[in-house]
Structures are given as structure tokens and as C-alpha cells.
Design a protein around this motif. Structure first.
Motif, mmCIF file in Angstrom:
data_model
loop_
_atom_site.group_PDB
_atom_site.id
_atom_site.type_symbol
_atom_site.label_atom_id
_atom_site.label_comp_id
_atom_site.label_asym_id
_atom_site.label_seq_id
_atom_site.Cartn_x
_atom_site.Cartn_y
_atom_site.Cartn_z
ATOM 1 N N LYS A 364 0.844 -1.211 0.000
ATOM 2 C CA LYS A 364 0.000 0.000 0.000
ATOM 3 C C LYS A 364 0.875 1.256 0.000
ATOM 4 O O LYS A 364 0.543 2.254 -0.644
ATOM 5 N N ASP A 394 10.298 -2.322 2.510
ATOM 6 C CA ASP A 394 9.632 -1.825 1.283
ATOM 7 C C ASP A 394 10.291 -0.545 0.813
ATOM 8 O O ASP A 394 11.082 0.062 1.540
ATOM 9 N N ILE A 407 1.938 4.418 15.198
ATOM 10 C CA ILE A 407 1.246 3.584 14.197
ATOM 11 C C ILE A 407 0.874 2.184 14.690
ATOM 12 O O ILE A 407 0.035 1.535 14.081
ATOM 13 N N MET A 413 -4.140 5.841 12.022
ATOM 14 C CA MET A 413 -3.818 5.863 10.596
ATOM 15 C C MET A 413 -3.100 7.168 10.304
ATOM 16 O O MET A 413 -3.526 8.221 10.772
ATOM 17 N N VAL A 414 -2.010 7.078 9.548
ATOM 18 C CA VAL A 414 -1.243 8.304 9.282
ATOM 19 C C VAL A 414 -2.080 9.229 8.393
ATOM 20 O O VAL A 414 -2.271 10.395 8.702
ATOM 21 N N ALA A 425 -8.193 0.074 8.549
ATOM 22 C CA ALA A 425 -8.895 0.678 9.696
ATOM 23 C C ALA A 425 -7.908 0.950 10.828
ATOM 24 O O ALA A 425 -8.300 1.224 11.950
ATOM 25 N N GLY A 426 -6.630 0.844 10.534
ATOM 26 C CA GLY A 426 -5.610 1.133 11.548
ATOM 27 C C GLY A 426 -5.450 0.043 12.589
ATOM 28 O O GLY A 426 -5.004 0.303 13.710
ATOM 29 N N LEU A 427 -5.792 -1.172 12.220
ATOM 30 C CA LEU A 427 -5.671 -2.258 13.202
ATOM 31 C C LEU A 427 -4.547 -3.243 12.874
ATOM 32 O O LEU A 427 -4.139 -4.028 13.725
ATOM 33 N N PHE A 455 10.392 -3.286 8.834
ATOM 34 C CA PHE A 455 9.770 -3.808 10.068
ATOM 35 C C PHE A 455 10.446 -5.127 10.390
ATOM 36 O O PHE A 455 10.616 -5.954 9.497
HETATM 37 P P1 ADP Z 1 -4.124 -0.260 8.278
HETATM 38 O O1 ADP Z 1 -4.776 -1.568 8.565
HETATM 39 O O2 ADP Z 1 -5.057 0.858 8.143
HETATM 40 O O3 ADP Z 1 -3.062 -0.337 7.253
HETATM 41 P P2 ADP Z 1 -2.008 -0.360 10.152
HETATM 42 O O4 ADP Z 1 -2.118 -0.478 11.615
HETATM 43 O O5 ADP Z 1 -1.502 -1.543 9.418
HETATM 44 O O6 ADP Z 1 -3.396 0.087 9.646
HETATM 45 O O7 ADP Z 1 -1.062 0.869 9.830
HETATM 46 C C1 ADP Z 1 -1.246 2.096 10.502
HETATM 47 C C2 ADP Z 1 -0.733 3.236 9.662
HETATM 48 O O8 ADP Z 1 0.682 3.106 9.504
HETATM 49 C C3 ADP Z 1 -1.274 3.204 8.234
HETATM 50 O O9 ADP Z 1 -2.330 4.107 8.169
HETATM 51 C C4 ADP Z 1 -0.118 3.635 7.394
HETATM 52 O O10 ADP Z 1 -0.250 5.015 7.065
HETATM 53 C C5 ADP Z 1 1.109 3.492 8.251
HETATM 54 N N1 ADP Z 1 1.997 2.452 7.695
HETATM 55 C C6 ADP Z 1 1.968 1.147 8.025
HETATM 56 N N2 ADP Z 1 2.921 0.480 7.346
HETATM 57 C C7 ADP Z 1 3.552 1.356 6.568
HETATM 58 C C8 ADP Z 1 4.631 1.301 5.610
HETATM 59 N N3 ADP Z 1 5.241 0.155 5.326
HETATM 60 N N4 ADP Z 1 4.979 2.451 5.000
HETATM 61 C C9 ADP Z 1 4.356 3.619 5.270
HETATM 62 N N5 ADP Z 1 3.360 3.750 6.159
HETATM 63 C C10 ADP Z 1 2.953 2.640 6.782
#
Ligand code: ADP
Length: 468
Positions: A364, A394, A407, A413-414, A425-427, A455
Motif C-alpha cells: 500500500k 519496502d 502507528i 492511521m497516518v 482501519a488502523g488495526l 519492520f
Molecule cells: P491499516 O490496517 O489501516 O493499514 P495499520 O495499523 O496496518 O493500519 O497501519 C497504521 C498506519 O501506519 C497506516 O495508516 C499507514 O499510514 C502506516 N503504515 C503502516 N505500514 C507502513 C509502511 N510500510 N509504509 C508507510 N506507512 C505505513
């Protein structure tokens, strides 16, 4: 009753009692010694008189002189305080025939205390029949002065006791107040903590070791209480936030679904519009499904106990690759695997869920229009310091440093609108964090904005692979 009062009273009573007892014993011992000295004196006198009289009797008999009788008559003395008498036993002071016949034997000394004209006197009687039948030497002396001396001593002692106990009372009272001040302060602090001020601490600079230790331990306890209360508050805040976010995340897609469904049933729409609205409903439905699934997973993970098994890296990553195929296809991303052989401890399905989420997020993050860089996800598997580290890297938009800490919070959610359009949904990361914790590890995040993110999670190595 107050502790200071108790301390004062008990110490005071103990001191007054022991002082009185000590005084009593000293006075009585001195009195006893005086009486004994008097008694010895009277006995010695009595002995001397007896032997002198006997000598005179013997001389009178031998030489035919008459010295004994005048000597005896001269010796006779009967004043208010003394009595010296040599003669028939029936004339001694306080004579009682029956008693004397029974108790006063010849050659034996008899000492007793009698009362004479209201005065206590010590009487020594020595009966010696060599001086004549039923003849005795009596020496008697009043000991009233000794009794008076003792009474005088008691009177003086009472005054001293009064002064000393008065001074002692003042001293003890001050001392008990001084000693209980730290306890009072501690009680005040405890009261303030009890009324909700958990930041307050007791002063620790006390001179006595016990109070210092007590204060230190009390402050330690207050520290624990404070941090525990803070934790509870934080937990409560998180829960409220979670419920708020959850309601919001549930309401938003539901509002869209209801809205579009209402449009579809209320108006005659052309084919293109109907397809578009159905697509909206479908996407929101997918989002709701993902939300429900994630929530379910989070709840299940919190409750369940997982058994960690030995997992062989080679097979694990092979299966993962197959699982990721459609996801990578969907986002048009390429996967690169750089994994070492090894065996690690984990729960295979949970680890796959974690990596799936991370790859999903990575894909994403690389979905930008006019993108020139390659869409590539790399999964590393490396052995390091007794553990097996798995990284997902990534080349996406990256995360700002201030966002990194947030996060992994549920519903964070950013970029909310972008995340929602992508079905998030930020989970996802909250779930990943929990999975990492189940594996006794932490989810480590490194990221550079515009360059990409990484990560990683460290898993315990298992089996022979550990010593390779
Ligand atoms: P979602 O299920 O909405 O993706 P996450 O908990 O997985 O929620 O992620 C929370 C926020 O962290 C996301 O809204 C995204 O903006 C940010 N995020 C997560 N992984 C990445 C990544 N690899 N690169 C950039 N932003 C990320």
C-alpha cells in the motif's frame, strides 16, 4: 489513644515505678543495716557485762571480796531510752513467765523488739545460771531514732520523687512528641495519598535508621501505587479511545453503505451509476469485513495461550510466498526473499498473519501515482545472536519519525482518507505488535520518509541450528 500518649504513659509509669522501688529498697536496706549494727552493739555490750560480772563473782569467791554486787548495782540503768540490768530474770523489761521459761534458756541469748512507753526498743537478754539461778544480763536500747530516720528518709525521697517525676514527665513528653513526629508526618502523607494526591512523598532525612527505612519503603510503595494508578488511567484512556475509534470506524462505512443503498432503491439510475454505487457498497463492505476480522483476531490473541513450535525457515517462507501471491499480484509488487536456513520458535499461522500484514502495508505504501521506483518488497531472514530475525522492507513513502511510535496503536492511521480508501482501519500493526509480544519479541520499525520502511521481529532460535 495516640501513640505519643501511650509511649509517654508507659515509659512514665515504668520510670516512676522503678524509681520508687529502687528508693524503697535503698531506704529499707539502710534501715536494716542500722538496726543490725545496733543489735550487734547491744550483744557485744551484753557479752562484756556478762563476762566481767562472772569474773567478779569468781574473784569474790576465790579471794573472799565483795566486788560483784556493787558492780551490778552501779551498772543498773533505766532511762527513757536505755536499760542495763543484771539480776533475776523476773525483773527484765516485758517479762512473761511462760514465754521466758520456754524461750530463754541458760547460756542462750535472746534478742527481740519490744515497745516501751510507746517507743520501739531492741532488747538483748542473756541468761546464764552461773551468775545465779534464773539470772540474766539485759541490755535494751530504744531504736525509735532509727525508725524516725527511716521515716525522714521516706519523706525526703517523696519530695525527690515528685521533682524527678515532674522533670521526667516534661522530658518524656517532649521525647515522645519528637520521636512520633516522623510517624505523624508519614500518616499525613498517607492521608494525602489516600485522598488522591499520588505524587506526594514523605521526607526521608531522618536520623533514626528504622524511621528512615520505613519512610523509604513507604515512598517506594507510594511510587508503585502512583505508577499503577497511572497505568490504570492510561489503560482506561486507551479503552475509551479504542471504543471511540471503533464506533467511528464502524459508523463511517455503514453510513456510506446505507446512503448508497438508499440511492439505489430510491432512484432509477443508469447502469454506470448503479455499478459505481454497488462498487462503493462492496468496498465499504470489504472494509467492514476486514475490520471485524482484525478485531476478532485482536480479541482472540489477547485471550488465548499459544504454544510456540519449531519452524523450519525454508518451508515457512515457501508457504508464505504462495500465500502472498495474490496480494502481490493485486498491488503489482515484486517479492524478493533473502532468507538463511534455520529453525526458530513460533506459531506459524500467527507469524504468517504478521508478515502478510507487513507486506500488505508495504504494498500500500508503494501505491503512488507517477511512481518511478520499483515496487519491491524484500523479506530477510537472518540468524543473529541466538535469534532468528525476520525483516520486511519496502521502498514506499516511509513514515515520519513522530508517527513511528503511534502507528502500532489500534485505529491509528497516518493518512486517514488514504488508509480508508485502501480498506484499512488502523488495526493491522496493532495486531502485528500483539503477535510479536506473543513471540516474546517487539516489532521494531525503521523508516526514512520518501525512501522506505523496515519492520523486523527477532524470534528465538531452536534445535541444532542454534549452534551452527
Ligand atoms: P491499516 O490496517 O489501516 O493499514 P495499520 O495499523 O496496518 O493500519 O497501519 C497504521 C498506519 O501506519 C497506516 O495508516 C499507514 O499510514 C502506516 N503504515 C503502516 N505500514 C507502513 C509502511 N510500510 N509504509 C508507510 N506507512 C505505513
Amino acid at each position: 489513644m495516640r501513640f505519643s500518649w501511650k509511649m509517654f504513659l508507659y515509659t512514665y509509669i515504668m520510670i516512676v515505678l522503678s524509681f520508687s522501688l529502687g528508693g524503697f529498697m535503698i531506704i529499707e536496706a539502710a534501715f536494716f543495716n542500722n538496726i543490725q549494727a545496733k543489735e550487734e552493739n547491744l550483744i557485744e555490750n551484753n557479752n562484756n557485762l556478762c563476762s566481767t560480772y562472772l569474773t567478779m563473782l569468781a574473784l569474790d569467791e576465790k579471794l573472799g571480796t565483795n566486788m560483784a554486787i556493787p558492780y551490778r548495782n552501779n551498772l543498773y540503768q533505766d532511762t527513757e531510752d536505755t536499760r542495763v540490768y543484771i539480776g533475776a530474770m523476773g525483773l527484765v523489761e516485758g517479762y512473761d513467765k511462760e514465754f521466758f521459761n520456754q524461750n530463754v534458756q541458760t547460756g542462750k541469748r535472746y534478742v527481740r523488739m519490744i515497745e516501751r512507753d510507746g517507743k520501739r526498743c531492741l532488747q538483748v537478754i542473756l541468761r546464764d545460771d552461773r551468775m545465779g539461778n534464773y539470772t540474766c544480763v539485759e541490755t535494751l536500747e530504744s531504736v525509735e531514732d532509727l525508725y524516725e530516720g527511716r521515716d525522714e528518709n521516706y519523706r525526703q525521697f517523696q519530695v525527690i520523687l515528685l521533682v524527678v517525676s515532674g522533670m521526667g514527665a516534661v522530658f518524656l513528653w517532649l521525647m515522645s512528641i519528637h520521636l512520633t513526629i516522623p510517624l505523624k508526618r508519614l500518616a499525613d502523607t498517607a492521608k494525602k495519598i489516600g485522598s488522591g494526591d499520588f505524587t506526594i512523598r514523605a521526607k526521608e532525612n531522618h536520623s533514626s535508621l528504622e524511621v528512615r527505612v520505613l519512610t523509604e519503603e513507604f515512598n517506594k510503595m507510594a511510587g508503585y501505587v502512583e505508577s499503577y494508578v497511572e497505568e490504570l488511567k492510561e489503560e482506561n484512556r486507551r479503552r475509551e479511545e479504542f471504543v471511540g475509534n471503533f464506533t467511528h470506524e464502524l459508523k463511517t462505512p455503514l453510513t456510506s453503505v446505507i446512503g448508497y443503498a438508499d440511492l439505489l432503491r430510491s432512484y432509477e439510475l443508469d447502469g454506470e451509476k448503479r455499478r459505481q454505487f454497488a462498487e462503493y457498497i462492496y468496498k465499504e463492505g470489504i472494509r467492514l469485513e476486514a475490520l471485524a476480522l482484525h478485531l476478532l483476531n485482536l480479541l482472540v490473541l489477547r485471550k488465548e495461550e499459544f504454544e510456540l513450535c519449531e519452524i523450519t525457515a525454508k518451508y515457512f517462507f515457501h508457504e508464505l510466498k504462495e500465500q502472498l501471491f495474490f496480494l502481490l499480484e493485486k498491488y503489482e509488487c515484486r517479492l524478493e526473499l533473502e532468507v538463511e536456513d534455520g529453525i526458530f520458535l513460533g506459531e506459524s499461522d500467527l507469524l504468517k498473519t504478521l508478515l502478510y500484514n507487513l507486506v500488505d502495508n508495504g504494498c500500500k505504501a508503494m501505491q503512488e501515482e507517477h511512481r518511478e521506483r520499483e515496487r519491491k518488497i524484500t523479506i530477510y531472514g537472518k540468524k543473529e545472536d541466538g535469534c532468528y530475525r525476520i525483516c520486511v522492507e519496502d521502498l514506499g513513502r516511509g513514515i515520519a519519525p513522530e508517527e513511528i511510535k503511534k502507528i502500532t496503536e489500534a485505529f491509528y492511521m497516518v493518512d486517514k482518507s488514504r488508509a480508508r480508501t485502501m480498506g484499512g482501519a488502523g488495526l493491522g500493526l496493532a495486531l502485528c505488535k500483539q503477535i510479536a509480544e506473543i513471540h516474546h519479541s517487539t516489532l521494531e520499525i525503521e523508516s526514512k520518509q520518501g525512501e522506505g520502511s523496515r519492520f523486523s521481529i527477532a524470534l528465538a532460535q531452536a534445535g541444532e541450528e542454534k549452534h551452527e
